[in-house]
Design a protein around this motif. Structure first.
Motif, mmCIF file in Angstrom:
data_model
loop_
_atom_site.group_PDB
_atom_site.id
_atom_site.type_symbol
_atom_site.label_atom_id
_atom_site.label_comp_id
_atom_site.label_asym_id
_atom_site.label_seq_id
_atom_site.Cartn_x
_atom_site.Cartn_y
_atom_site.Cartn_z
ATOM 1 N N THR A 1 11.595 8.628 -0.598
ATOM 2 C CA THR A 1 11.655 9.503 0.577
ATOM 3 C C THR A 1 10.300 10.083 0.956
ATOM 4 O O THR A 1 10.226 10.907 1.854
ATOM 5 C CB THR A 1 12.635 10.671 0.331
ATOM 6 N N VAL A 2 9.226 9.649 0.289
ATOM 7 C CA VAL A 2 7.918 10.248 0.544
ATOM 8 C C VAL A 2 7.483 10.049 1.999
ATOM 9 O O VAL A 2 6.940 10.962 2.617
ATOM 10 C CB VAL A 2 6.863 9.745 -0.468
ATOM 11 N N ALA B 1 1.725 6.766 -6.810
ATOM 12 C CA ALA B 1 0.680 7.736 -7.173
ATOM 13 C C ALA B 1 1.161 9.163 -6.902
ATOM 14 O O ALA B 1 0.943 10.066 -7.715
ATOM 15 C CB ALA B 1 -0.600 7.449 -6.402
ATOM 16 N N ALA B 2 1.814 9.361 -5.765
ATOM 17 C CA ALA B 2 2.325 10.690 -5.442
ATOM 18 C C ALA B 2 3.401 11.105 -6.440
ATOM 19 O O ALA B 2 3.457 12.260 -6.863
ATOM 20 C CB ALA B 2 2.891 10.709 -4.020
ATOM 21 N N ASP B 3 4.230 10.152 -6.836
ATOM 22 C CA ASP B 3 5.274 10.456 -7.816
ATOM 23 C C ASP B 3 4.670 10.893 -9.142
ATOM 24 O O ASP B 3 5.108 11.870 -9.744
ATOM 25 C CB ASP B 3 6.171 9.220 -8.024
ATOM 26 N N ARG B 4 3.640 10.197 -9.583
ATOM 27 C CA ARG B 4 2.989 10.582 -10.842
ATOM 28 C C ARG B 4 2.326 11.956 -10.717
ATOM 29 O O ARG B 4 2.360 12.762 -11.639
ATOM 30 C CB ARG B 4 1.952 9.533 -11.235
ATOM 31 N N ARG C 1 0.828 -1.208 0.000
ATOM 32 C CA ARG C 1 0.000 0.000 0.000
ATOM 33 C C ARG C 1 0.864 1.260 0.000
ATOM 34 O O ARG C 1 0.588 2.220 -0.700
ATOM 35 C CB ARG C 1 -0.913 -0.017 1.234
ATOM 36 N N TYR C 2 1.952 1.263 0.794
ATOM 37 C CA TYR C 2 2.861 2.409 0.830
ATOM 38 C C TYR C 2 3.508 2.634 -0.536
ATOM 39 O O TYR C 2 3.639 3.766 -0.994
ATOM 40 C CB TYR C 2 3.951 2.222 1.886
ATOM 41 N N ARG C 3 3.920 1.533 -1.173
ATOM 42 C CA ARG C 3 4.529 1.669 -2.503
ATOM 43 C C ARG C 3 3.520 2.215 -3.510
ATOM 44 O O ARG C 3 3.847 3.042 -4.349
ATOM 45 C CB ARG C 3 5.096 0.328 -2.968
ATOM 46 N N GLU C 4 2.271 1.759 -3.415
ATOM 47 C CA GLU C 4 1.236 2.243 -4.323
ATOM 48 C C GLU C 4 0.990 3.739 -4.121
ATOM 49 O O GLU C 4 0.894 4.494 -5.093
ATOM 50 C CB GLU C 4 -0.057 1.462 -4.083
#
Length: 134
Positions: free
Chosen positions: A52-53, A14-17, A7-10
């Protein structure tokens, strides 16, 4: 725990995009309307690094908590100075503030931060948190 990591990776992807730092293209940059006027500088988007999010989010949250902690501490000192608190209340308040400071230091250490890292530079307004004077 694997589900949480997925879930964290997802969320990170999404935040990166959503926040990838890209210079605006020529059609997005407004041109100068008047002769001799400077054209606007290109707009940018936020760059969220998926690696690093979590740390960056914790830095923001801890900055807000530290700001509130310092405000509560000042209010407590004001109440002590004005004599509004009993001796027991002063003792409890002092203990609570010390524990909160220790927990903040512990959380900062967990994410590789120091309390100084939480002090945001607000440009011409100065820093968000008061600087400790030597």
């Amino acid at each position: 725990m694997s589900g949480d990591a997925d879930r964290y990776r997802e969320v990170a992807r999404a935040a990166d995009r959503a926040f990838r730092l890209l210079p605006a293209g020529p059609p997005d940059v407004p041109r100068a309307d008047r002769a001799g006027a400077r054209p606007a500088t290109p707009a940018h988007r936020i760059n969220a690094d998926p690696d690093t999010v979590e740390r960056d989010l914790m830095k923001l949250v801890l900055t807000l908590v530290e700001l509130l902690r310092q405000l509560m501490e000042r209010q407590a000192l004001h109440r002590v100075d004005t004599g509004e608190l009993s001796e027991d209340e002063e003792e409890r308040l002092g203990t609570t503030l010390m524990v909160l400071h220790e927990k903040m230091t512990e959380l900062c250490g967990r994410y590789g931060l120091t309390l100084d890292d939480l002090n945001l530079d607000l440009g011409p307004l100065g820093s968000l948190l008061p600087r400790d004077e030597p």
